[in-house]
Design an enzyme around this catalytic site. Structure first.
Site, short mmCIF file in Angstrom:
data_model
loop_
_atom_site.label_atom_id
_atom_site.label_comp_id
_atom_site.label_asym_id
_atom_site.label_seq_id
_atom_site.Cartn_x
_atom_site.Cartn_y
_atom_site.Cartn_z
N HIS A 276 0.84 -1.21 0.00
CA HIS A 276 0.00 0.00 0.00
C HIS A 276 0.87 1.26 0.00
CE1 HIS A 276 -2.84 -2.88 2.14
NE2 HIS A 276 -3.56 -2.47 1.11
N GLN B 147 -8.91 -7.43 -10.45
CA GLN B 147 -9.54 -6.19 -9.95
C GLN B 147 -9.07 -4.98 -10.76
OE1 GLN B 147 -10.15 -5.07 -5.65
NE2 GLN B 147 -8.27 -3.93 -5.96
O1 PAF Z 1 -8.03 -3.88 -3.13
C1 PAF Z 1 -8.70 -3.50 -2.15
O2 PAF Z 1 -8.21 -3.30 -1.05
C2 PAF Z 1 -10.19 -3.30 -2.32
O3 PAF Z 1 -10.74 -4.23 -3.19
C3 PAF Z 1 -10.57 -1.87 -2.75
C4 PAF Z 1 -10.01 -1.54 -4.12
C5 PAF Z 1 -10.03 -0.87 -1.74
C6 PAF Z 1 -12.08 -1.71 -2.82
O4 PAF Z 1 -12.67 -1.94 -1.57
#
Ligand code: PAF
Length: 285
Positions: free
Chosen positions: A40, A157
């Site tokens: 992150h 995603q």
């Molecule tokens: O990847 C994540 O942590 C989640 O899927 C996100 C993109 C924050 C959406 O809740």
């Protein structure tokens, strides 16, 4: 570096972004569910590198959890998250205290991307991607950043969100960021902290098998991928993974199934160690 400004509701988020915009500043958004790790922080650094301001969001989105137990056990650590965000110069954190900030009573809408979500995690986690696209579309429209940063670790995603933003003309560039790995190769994930020590010791095999299988497939792009995929599944089972959801070769752009490597591919896997599900992927070719 100062502590990020903490924003608890959409009005505060919009006020802060409007203030920056008035000064001509660009804005990068990093959506997360908290329990932050180096992966992150790399997204926030990427946002700071490309934009004047970076906002992280922390919202554990109930709509994207297909299992109640997974939602209940999802790690939460806001105080530590805040400290980490400060360490990388994140300007603001949007962290609603209550689910109703994102889904007020009577909320009845859903954003759904077809096709790309019918395979891989979409097949194994029913409703998951509708939950992701619903919340991400809201976050993008609430913050209206210039760029939004997503890790390649969640490759499907990333692909789905990119398509959604394009289909809906959301004026935000979706910026992919390469997966960050532990020194032993394990892709960083908030779920890694749920692994018992013996499971943590087995976990890097997933990345190792993916890398080695990708290399083997790339040697002869005309060869059928199936035997390599079967061998990868066998190695993971023998290596201690309790269950495999999938190990598949897909096209890197539209996730179409590839029998042979006739265009750039992505090798993706999801596998369980006990009650913890790990996903990973690597480029092929
Ligand atoms: O990847 C994540 O942590 C989640 O899927 C996100 C993109 C924050 C959406 O809740």
């Amino acid at each position: 570096m100062g502590s990020p400004e903490i924003l608890r509701d959409v009005a505060a988020l919009r006020r802060t972004v409007a203030g920056w915009r008035k000064d001509g500043e660009t804005v990068g958004l990093v959506p997360t569910m908290g329990a932050l790790h180096e992966g992150h922080l790399t997204l926030v650094r990427a946002a700071k590198a490309r934009c004047d301001r970076a906002i992280a969001t922390i919202f554990v989105n109930p709509k994207q959890f297909d299992r109640k137990e997974d939602l209940a056990s999802y790690p939460r650590s806001e105080a530590e998250d805040l400290r980490l965000l400060e360490s990388v110069g994140c300007d603001a954190l949007f962290a609603p205290l209550d689910v109703s900030v994102i889904y007020p009573p009577g909320f009845a809408s859903k954003v759904s991307v077809e096709g790309l979500t019918a395979c891989l995690d979409g097949l194994h986690r029913p409703g998951h991607f509708d939950g992701v696209t619903t919340v991400v579309s809201k976050l993008l429209l609430q913050a209206l950043p210039d760029l939004a940063f997503f890790g390649e670790k969640d490759f499907q995603q990333l692909t789905v969100v990119t398509r959604m933003a394009r289909d809906l003309d959301i004026p935000v560039e979706i910026a992919p960021v390469p997966t960050v790995r532990e020194p032993d190769g394990l892709a960083m994930s908030s779920r890694n902290r749920l692994l018992a020590p013996e499971q943590r010791a087995l976990a890097p095999l997933l990345a190792r098998v993916l890398h080695e299988t990708a290399e083997a497939i790339a040697v002869d792009p005309t060869a059928e991928a199936a035997p390599f995929l079967a061998q990868a599944r066998h190695r993971l089972g023998r290596g201690g993974f309790d269950k495999l959801d999938y190990v598949e070769l897909r096209a890197a752009d539209d996730l179409a199934e590839l029998a042979v490597l006739d265009r750039p591919g992505r090798l993706l896997a999801a596998a369980w160690l006990g009650r913890t599900r790990l996903i990973d992927n690597v480029p092929v070719g």
